[in-house]
Design a protein around this motif. Structure first.
Motif, short mmCIF file in Angstrom:
data_model
loop_
_atom_site.label_atom_id
_atom_site.label_comp_id
_atom_site.label_asym_id
_atom_site.label_seq_id
_atom_site.Cartn_x
_atom_site.Cartn_y
_atom_site.Cartn_z
N VAL A 259 -3.96 77.24 126.76
CA VAL A 259 -3.98 76.64 125.44
C VAL A 259 -4.48 75.19 125.47
N ASP B 101 -2.25 68.92 121.88
CA ASP B 101 -2.76 70.28 121.78
C ASP B 101 -1.76 71.38 122.19
N VAL B 102 -0.58 71.01 122.69
CA VAL B 102 0.41 72.05 123.01
C VAL B 102 1.68 71.81 122.20
N ASP B 103 2.10 72.84 121.50
CA ASP B 103 3.28 72.69 120.65
C ASP B 103 4.56 72.77 121.49
N ALA B 104 5.57 72.00 121.08
CA ALA B 104 6.83 71.93 121.84
C ALA B 104 7.60 73.24 121.80
N GLU B 105 7.26 74.12 120.86
CA GLU B 105 8.01 75.37 120.72
C GLU B 105 7.86 76.31 121.92
N ILE B 106 6.96 75.97 122.82
CA ILE B 106 6.83 76.77 124.05
C ILE B 106 8.18 76.88 124.75
N VAL B 107 9.03 75.88 124.51
CA VAL B 107 10.35 75.88 125.14
C VAL B 107 11.15 77.12 124.75
N SER B 108 11.06 77.51 123.50
CA SER B 108 11.81 78.70 123.06
C SER B 108 11.37 79.93 123.84
N VAL B 109 10.06 80.00 124.09
CA VAL B 109 9.55 81.16 124.84
C VAL B 109 10.13 81.13 126.25
N GLY C 28 10.21 80.72 118.25
CA GLY C 28 9.45 79.60 118.78
C GLY C 28 8.02 80.00 119.07
N GLY C 29 7.87 81.18 119.65
CA GLY C 29 6.55 81.63 120.06
C GLY C 29 5.59 81.77 118.89
N ILE D 72 5.60 80.00 116.09
CA ILE D 72 5.17 78.65 115.69
C ILE D 72 4.15 78.12 116.70
N PHE D 73 4.47 78.34 117.97
CA PHE D 73 3.58 77.89 119.04
C PHE D 73 2.21 78.55 118.91
N TYR E 20 0.17 77.20 115.97
CA TYR E 20 -0.39 75.88 116.23
C TYR E 20 -1.53 75.97 117.23
N SER E 21 -1.33 76.77 118.28
CA SER E 21 -2.34 76.86 119.32
C SER E 21 -3.62 77.49 118.79
N LYS F 61 0.67 73.35 111.53
CA LYS F 61 2.08 73.19 111.89
C LYS F 61 2.94 73.97 110.90
#
Lengths: 359, 304, 513
Positions: free
Chosen positions: A32, A311-319, B103-104, B106-107, B110-111, B116
């Motif tokens: 990404v 360019d990378v969203d923080a929500e990756i943490v949930s994954v 989360g995925g 939303i991620f 955005y990606s 957002k």
């Protein structure tokens, strides 16, 4: 006889799950991000980049620890209630209300707020278990519904009574006497850290050292056996829901008056999923909870630092969290290793038996 | 109170009930085979987002719908794999999948688009509304029942189909046997795992229909958190329906009723948060009442 | 009688972990006979049947069907070979109808739908043909146990079974239903079906069966023509022991009545009267043995005595209190300890440590005024218990399920014998444990007796009862039917007569109990 055996299997399993989750995350980020190297660097080491970032990890682990402690107590009984979220949010609402509406001297004000938060949290914790007891409705379903219900209810209360007209969505400011105060200059870390430490110790004593904790564990492990051994099973379960809810409530209150000077929770606040993950990582031992919470907080802050790069969203943490939970909760993940260990233990016992027989 | 007299109000009841009805059926088919599918919330989120993205990029409604269904179903099959083959606790596994999905999604948004939380830059297609001939000309009834989204009609038709499938077909019997007494099913040669994979597939598909309805019917874009617990509400409506999809229809309409009240009150300038509470409160109250009723009924049955 | 249809040779089953359930079992059944397999609980009957039905893998040995050797991978295989089994726990789907259960998995269909009419018709036909009356349209959850059993039998025949295995079919039936079942089984026999009938109710075997094979301790003792042996002889073959248990008992003085069970009544959820005006009493310092064929109310009486069940009416007097009104915790506080029948379900939390399991019933004792546990004292107590009761474990932290059955039982006995209770209830204290553990537990029981403790002991092992008891009472249909004061002089045969309800003591004598 006295030497405690380390549960290496559990540790290795958790580490393997974490490693696997990070590998997947790394691959995703690499795909990404425009500049993967920088992104990954920020993700893994971001929290150490500034003092503020590092202490960010500390202050954001506070609610995680409280939630995990609450889940630890509430789920030990075998009851799967998610009421900790409702307890946390409503305690925040209660805290804000007292912080705005009551004029008390500093010191007293905070204590009253936290106790009130704990009480509200405890009462909310009781709702699912009592509904289950008297109506037979599933505690998981009820508590999940409650999360949505209490968010809307709590925020409506704030809007109704304490809204800052100029702002439109936040409340008016808290009384100065209600704040927990910053502990470390130049950061947001507040004295709630100390309260958190006290909470960890209290829960550790409750769960590992007290009669109640032992009875709760036995009840969760085999309810029939607990009953047979003379334990008041119903009382223990209901008690655990109240205490767990109270811990979540105390956490909500601490978070509210530690981090904020006005009510800002305009979207629902959810910590139970983190709480469950932290308990899985800490193998439900209260003293390990801060460690696991620190880890989760660390990757959260790391992800936030990374996301500021753009360019990378923080929500990756949930994954990442989802993958870890999924793997750790899978009985068959690294199953052969466990089987071998169990066989070894049985063999050891057999050997001792043989030896004693020879004597 | 005058809102109950408005035809619009009753029209909205059906509109709001649709996604919950899909999810209720998803919960039901899994539940009848003995699996608690907690992953519907996540499947709906995944399906709703992938549907919007695919239809936006392809410019084709059906491609969007298909991709949405595919992704949501695949998501559910992963959950099924972890429950059955990896022997994960089904509640915790469901939670983990939902966490990753919330989360995925939303991620991913955005990606892929740089948006957002809301898919503003994507021009998604939407499923059309249809007027039903004859029905639309009947006064009152026509105003309430005609002119809905095609997916709304599909949901109600599927509820009837599901009822028949469970009650009348060989597959239905297998599902019920596996759910109620896996040992009995096994002892007559029914493959329990296979049946449960089949029901999880259908469960994922139904939940995904609910998902694409949310983003390509109910409204016409994707926003974070738009599922808003409908996947969990379905657990309650399914429990209320006690495995009968016609009752599931009724339970979903109860939810739709609560939602419709909320929408009306909001339009009358009541606090949006106060009114959003209503459908959740309604569901809890109804669920508790139904539980009491079933408990009472079971007791009576036992004493016989 | 027809020719041989089924024969097993040297059939052996060893479970993982080394438990030998069956060892070199030999027997054969002829076409058109009702062949009984008798033996005590744990003699290996169920394991044998499960191997014949393909549910359990065969460790060693051979199975021949009509002279040909066969191997079953699963129950579907066995069904295909014409073997059907009616298990003790009925394999039925409660919310489906009788007809739907009968045809489950092999339904007739018309197009997409199940052909309800045809299925009902099939059901009625087969029901008619074999004179096993069932209501095809009723939901299984609404029919009686007796009808469920008929349905299970029909299910096996609908799938083409020629050999039908019945695992203790009468255990759940009322007397009238039992009679009806027997009539139908005799009809099936006439039609050429072979029936393997598992039971420990010898009068039933005597009435119904042609031949019987006795199993004991996992081995086959022999096959006999039913007409050649008496009930007493069978009973001797079943329970007779090679090793006799004899212990030196201290001369102790038996005191006054310490606990009185008064007119207890209990009806279980199936409507069977499990306790019928049960009265007896326990004297201080005695070991009171309770004999009886399983299911005659012993279990219920012990559960009610220890508070794990509530009775419908009656009372239990102990130290001026009525135990039936107290919670389990209060009963334990009053001075009653309890070794339960099932050590994994009630007696322990298998996932927890040896320490947690041993200390579970004495937490109160180790709690200080801050409600905290004194870990050190708990450790001391547990270590002492492990030591004294020779529980072989690698440490107090070991999960109790990693121990052998005998050691788990010793840990439970350790916990209950150290409660300082005046009365100890022992329900099958040595069931399924190895000989070493059994002898050890017996010695401990006698030790407690020397310390003037009173004990009630339910056991299916008559030798155990005779070796340890000061007095034996016999249960039959929820009542005491016999009192044996002179335990040494009694015989298995005499006990057997009481247990089967063939002998009953006078009212006056029973009043004394």
């Amino acid at each position: 006889m006295k030497k405690k055996k380390k549960d290496w299997y559990g540790v290795i399993r958790v580490l393997a799950a974490v490693a696997l989750a990070f590998i997947i995350a790394t691959i995703i980020i690499a795909i990404v991000a425009e500049d993967p190297a920088t992104a990954l660097h920020k993700f893994f080491l971001g929290p150490f980049s500034t003092k503020r970032n590092f202490f960010n990890v500390i202050e954001s682990m506070i609610p995680l620890v409280f939630a995990a402690l609450a889940i630890n107590i509430m789920h030990k009984s075998g009851l799967f209630s998610m009421a900790a979220d409702s307890a946390f949010y409503m305690a925040g609402v209660t805290a804000a209300s007292i912080a705005i509406g009551c004029k008390l001297p500093a010191g007293v004000h905070q204590v009253v707020i936290i106790l009130a938060g704990a009480l509200v949290g405890g009462l909310i914790g009781l709702i699912p278990v009592l509904i289950k007891k008297f109506c037979g409705a599933n505690e998981l379903v009820v508590s999940l519904m409650m999360g949505y219900l209490f968010f809307n209810f709590g925020y409506w209360l704030i809007r109704e009574f304490f809204i800052d007209i100029a702002n439109g969505s936040y409340s008016v400011k808290f009384e100065k006497t209600a704040s927990l105060g910053k502990m470390i200059q130049g950061t947001n870390t507040h004295y709630g850290v100390l309260i958190m430490i006290v909470a960890v110790i209290l829960v550790w004593i409750l769960m590992d050292k007290s009669k109640f904790g032992r009875e709760l564990k036995i009840t969760g492990a085999n309810r029939r056996f607990a009953k047979y051994a003379g334990i008041n099973v119903g009382g223990v379960i209901v008690g655990s829901q109240f205490v767990g809810g109270a811990v979540a409530g105390a956490g909500g209150a601490v978070e509210m008056i530690g981090m904020y000077s006005k009510f800002e929770w305009i979207i629902s606040v959810s910590y139970v999923w983190d709480g469950i993950l932290i308990n899985l990582l800490a193998s439900t031992k209260p003293l390990f909870i801060p460690l696991a919470a620190f880890f989760i907080s660390y990757i959260r802050v790391g992800a936030t630092v990374m996301s500021r790069g753009g360019d990378v969203d923080a929500e990756i943490v949930s994954v990442i969290q989802g993958i870890i939970i999924l793997l750790v909760a899978s009985e068959r993940f690294l199953y052969t290793m466990k089987k071998r260990q169990e066989e070894k233990e049985a063999l050891e016992n057999q050997l001792i038996e043989d030896k004693k027989a020879e004597e | 109170m005058e809102m109950f007299l408005k035809l619009d109000f009753w029209f909205t009841v059906f509109r709001c009930a649709t996604p919950v009805l899909f999810a209720t059926m998803a919960a039901m088919i899994a539940d009848r085979s003995g699996i608690l599918n907690l992953g519907m919330e996540g499947a709906m989120a995944i399906a709703s987002l992938s549907g919007v993205l695919a239809s936006g990029f392809s410019g084709n409604l059906l491609v969007g719908g298909f991709v949405g269904l595919f992704c949501g179903t695949l998501f559910t099959m992963i959950l099924a794999y972890f429950i059955m083959n990896m022997k994960a606790n089904q509640v915790i596994a469901g939670i983990a999948m939902n966490l990753a999905a919330s989360g995925g999604s939303i991620f991913a948004l955005y990606s892929i688009t740089g948006d957002k939380n809301t898919s503003n830059s994507i021009q998604s297609k939407a499923f059309p509304s249809v007027e039903i001939p004859v029905l639309k000309d009947i006064p009152v009834l026509g105003d309430i029942l005609s002119g809905h989204n095609v997916l709304t009609y599909l949901a109600f038709i599927l509820a009837i189909v599901l009822f028949i499938v469970l009650k009348k077909t060989k597959f239905g019997f297998k599902v019920r046997a596996v759910g109620e007494s896996p040992e009995a099913a096994e002892s007559v040669g029914i493959k329990v795992h296979r049946v449960r994979y089949q029901t999880m597939f259908l469960s994922g598909l139904l939940a995904s229909f609910g998902g694409i309805y949310m983003s390509m019917g109910y409204i016409n874009r994707w926003t974070a958190g738009m599922i808003a617990g409908r996947g969990y509400i379905a657990l309650a409506t399914n429990a209320m329906a006690a495995g009968n999809s016609l009752l599931g229809m009724f339970a979903s309409l109860l939810y739709g009723f609560g939602s419709s009240i909320a929408i009306y009150l909001q339009n009358m300038n009541m606090d949006p948060y106060m009114v959003t509470m209503i459908p959740y409160l309604a569901i809890i109250v109804f669920y508790v009442l139904f539980s009491l009723y079933y408990r009472h009924k079971n007791k009576q049955h036992e004493s016989l | 009688m027809g020719k041989e249809i089924l024969r097993v040779e040297n059939l052996t089953k060893i479970y993982p972990g080394g438990t030998v359930a069956n060892y070199k079992i030999n027997f054969s059944a002829d076409e058109g006979e009702i062949h009984a397999l008798v033996g005590e609980n744990g003699a290996g009957k169920s394991t044998l049947m499960k191997m014949l039905f393909g549910i359990e893998e065969v460790t060693d040995g051979k199975i021949f069907l009509r002279g040909e050797e066969i191997h079953f991978a699963n129950s579907t295989d066995a069904i295909a070979h014409g073997i059907g089994m009616v298990q003790q726990h009925m394999m039925l789907v409660p919310s489906l109808t009788v007809a739907e259960n009968l045809v489950l998995g092999i339904e007739h269909t018309t197009g997409l739908f199940v052909d309800k009419k045809q299925n009902v018709k099939d059901t009625e036909e087969i029901s008619e043909k074999y004179n096993l009356k069932v209501d095809a349209d009723k939901l299984v959850r609404d029919i009686s146990i007796g009808m469920k059993q008929k349905l299970e039998i029909l299910k096996t025949m609908y799938r083409g079974a020629k050999i039908i295995i019945l695992d203790e079919p009468t255990a759940v039936l009322a007397p009238q239903e039992t009679e009806e079942l027997f009539e139908q089984l005799l009809n099936l026999k006439k039609d050429g079906y072979t029936i393997l009938f598992i039971s420990h109710k010898l009068n039933e075997v005597k009435y119904l069966c042609d031949r019987l094979t006795v199993l004991k301790d996992g081995k086959s003792i022999g096959t006999y023509n039913v007409s050649d042996v008496t009930v007493e002889e069978i009973s001797n073959l079943m329970v007779g022991r090679d090793i006799t248990l004899s212990y030196d008992k201290d001369e102790t003085e038996i005191g006054d009545k310490i606990l009185t069970v008064d007119h207890l009544n209990f009806v279980d959820k199936f409507g069977t009267k499990k306790l019928d005006d049960l009265s007896f009493s326990l004297r201080s310092g005695e070991v009171l043995g309770i004999a009886g064929i399983e299911g005659n109310g012993q279990k219920e009486a012990m559960e009610i005595l220890t508070g794990n069940m509530k009775c419908d009416s009656g009372s239990i007097q102990f130290k001026g209190k009525d135990l039936t009104k107290l919670t389990i915790g209060k009963i334990r506080d009053t001075g009653i300890a309890h070794v339960p029948e099932d050590r994994n379900l009630d007696g322990s939390a298998p996932q927890m440590s040896v320490r947690d399991n041993i200390s579970a019933a004495s937490l109160k004792k180790f709690t200080n005024k801050f409600k905290l546990l004194d870990q050190k004292k708990i450790d001391e107590y547990c270590e002492e218990s492990v030591e004294k009761f020779k529980v072989k474990t690698s440490g107090l932290n070991s999960m109790i399920k990693s121990l052998s059955g005998g050691n788990v039982q010793k840990a439970i006995v350790a916990r209950e014998f150290t409660q300082d209770a005046d009365v100890i209830v022992l329900n099958q204290p040595t069931r399924g444990v190895d000989v070493g553990a059994m002898e050890f537990i017996h010695k401990k029981i006698l030790e407690m007796r020397s310390q003037k403790k009173s004990m009630v002991m339910v056991s299916a092992d008559l030798a155990e009862l005779q070796a340890l008891s000061d007095r034996i009472i016999v249960f039959y249909k929820g009542k005491v039917v016999g009192v044996i004061d002179d335990v040494k002089q009694t015989t298995d045969k005499e006990l057997g007569l009481y247990m089967l309800g063939l002998k009953q003591d006078s009212k006056e004598k029973l009043m004394e109990a």
